[in-house]
Scaffold this motif. Structure first.
Motif, PDB file in Angstrom:
ATOM      1  N   ASN A  48       0.840  -1.188   0.000  1.00  0.00           N
ATOM      2  CA  ASN A  48       0.000   0.000   0.000  1.00  0.00           C
ATOM      3  C   ASN A  48       0.874   1.236   0.000  1.00  0.00           C
ATOM      4  O   ASN A  48       1.802   1.338   0.807  1.00  0.00           O
ATOM      5  CB  ASN A  48      -0.901  -0.032   1.255  1.00  0.00           C
ATOM      6  N   ASP A  50       0.563   5.049   0.747  1.00  0.00           N
ATOM      7  CA  ASP A  50      -0.320   5.995   1.434  1.00  0.00           C
ATOM      8  C   ASP A  50       0.339   7.373   1.396  1.00  0.00           C
ATOM      9  O   ASP A  50       1.289   7.636   2.137  1.00  0.00           O
ATOM     10  CB  ASP A  50      -0.541   5.528   2.875  1.00  0.00           C
ATOM     11  N   PRO A  57      -4.974   6.524  -0.884  1.00  0.00           N
ATOM     12  CA  PRO A  57      -3.944   5.481  -0.930  1.00  0.00           C
ATOM     13  C   PRO A  57      -4.238   4.476  -2.043  1.00  0.00           C
ATOM     14  O   PRO A  57      -5.392   4.271  -2.409  1.00  0.00           O
ATOM     15  CB  PRO A  57      -4.057   4.805   0.443  1.00  0.00           C
TER      16      PRO A  57
END
Length: 132
Positions: A48, A50, A57
């Motif tokens: 991920n 972000d 995200p």
């Protein structure tokens, strides 16, 4: 008529090149790379990106230690998650899984990367530690 169509298509193509036309949305960039855990490629998981800017995200799959996705341009906190099978839940008739990557690489991530616009960003994450 055919000559006009050829000129029109050529001009459209030139405009696209000059204006930076691409398959990548504004504010995003291609990212890819590898993820290892104690020197071994992570078989399956998620990564991920972000962004510190507060933009949405973006997540992608990790498969055989590799990932590829579009991520927000700018500084991003990177979170990596991977689970392993730890048993079987009879009542649900399915395997039980456990997150084995420590929190400093996901929920309390200490990983960050600068994603640059207009280039293909390549990152390598070599995670080490004790399984949680």
């Amino acid at each position: 008529m055919r000559h006009r169509m050829s000129i029109s298509l050529a001009l459209a193509g030139l405009c696209c090149v000059l204006s930076g036309c691409s398959d990548v949305p504004a504010g995003m960039a291609k990212v890819s790379g590898t993820v290892t855990w104690n020197g071994v490629p992570i078989e399956a998981g998620y990564i991920n990106f972000d962004p510190d800017s507060g933009a949405t995200p973006q997540s992608g799959k990790i498969e055989q230690g590799e990932f590829s996705l579009l991520a927000p341009v700018g500084m991003n906190t990177v979170r990596i998650e991977a689970n392993k099978e730890v048993g079987f839940v009879e009542a649900m008739n399915q395997p039980a899984f456990k997150q084995y990557i420590p929190p400093q690489y996901n929920f309390e991530s200490e990983l960050s990367e600068e994603v640059e616009e207009g280039v293909h960003n390549e990152f390598q994450f070599s995670l080490e530690g004790q399984e949680t």
